[in-house]
Design an enzyme around this catalytic site. Structure first.
Site, PDB file in Angstrom:
ATOM      1  N   GLU A   1       0.746  -1.119  -0.044  1.00  0.00           N
ATOM      2  CA  GLU A   1       0.041  -0.182   0.045  1.00  0.00           C
ATOM      3  C   GLU A   1       0.932   1.401   0.131  1.00  0.00           C
ATOM      4  OE1 GLU A   1      -2.531  -0.179   3.396  1.00  0.00           O
ATOM      5  OE2 GLU A   1      -3.989  -1.828   2.325  1.00  0.00           O
TER       6      GLU A   1
ATOM      7  N   ALA B   1       0.385   5.708   1.257  1.00  0.00           N
ATOM      8  CA  ALA B   1      -0.452   6.728   1.869  1.00  0.00           C
ATOM      9  C   ALA B   1      -1.583   7.077   0.782  1.00  0.00           C
ATOM     10  CB  ALA B   1       0.231   7.684   2.512  1.00  0.00           C
TER      11      ALA B   1
ATOM     12  N   GLU C   1      -0.996  -9.892  -6.689  1.00  0.00           N
ATOM     13  CA  GLU C   1      -0.824 -10.707  -8.047  1.00  0.00           C
ATOM     14  C   GLU C   1       0.062  -9.880  -9.069  1.00  0.00           C
ATOM     15  OE1 GLU C   1      -5.391 -10.727  -6.757  1.00  0.00           O
ATOM     16  OE2 GLU C   1      -3.581  -9.462  -6.419  1.00  0.00           O
TER      17      GLU C   1
END
Length: 140
Positions: free
Chosen positions: A52, A54, A63
């Site tokens: 991830e 921000a 994937e």
């Protein structure tokens, strides 16, 4: 169901590696861990986890990390992918991942989707992305 049926050992290995890859996920915002593991047609296993940012759209799904790792290692032919999450029922790859996988796999490519209890369902790219647009559509 698929052109590349996995042996029981391959299925056990790919599922365990996808489940283990969840521990490598970087997901401090959503806390939604995803692990993935590809098996190449030469029998190598390559994993990935979601990463991830921000700025949410900048994150990368497990994937695509697995495929990126595989492609950087020179692999171009894949037998299957397993994707594992911490929810029930199992999560299906997002639309962006489906299209990304379609670039490197035939419509019969199997995706094994594992839930939090290790149970899975399997679908092909064709089933998840019907009438897809792939590299063969650009060949004239």
């Amino acid at each position: 169901m698929s052109a590349h049926a996995l042996t029981e050992i391959e299925l056990q290995t790919i599922s365990q590696k996808a489940i283990d890859a969840k521990a490598k996920a970087y997901c401090p915002y959503s806390k939604f861990r995803v692990g993935a593991c590809l098996i190449t047609t030469s029998g190598e296993y390559i994993d990935g986890a979601n990463i991830e940012n921000a700025s949410y759209p900048v994150g990368v799904c497990a994937e695509r990390v697995a495929f990126g790792n595989a492609l950087m290692q020179g692999h171009k032919s894949f037998k299957a992918i397993a994707v594992a999450t911490d929810i029930k029922p199992a999560a299906s790859p997002c639309g962006m991942c489906r299209q990304f996988m379609r670039e490197f796999t035939p419509p019969s490519f199997p995706i094994y989707m594992y839930d939090k209890d290790g149970n899975y369902k399997v679908a092909t790219i064709q089933e998840l992305l019907p009438d897809s647009f792939g590299p063969d559509d650009l060949l004239a």
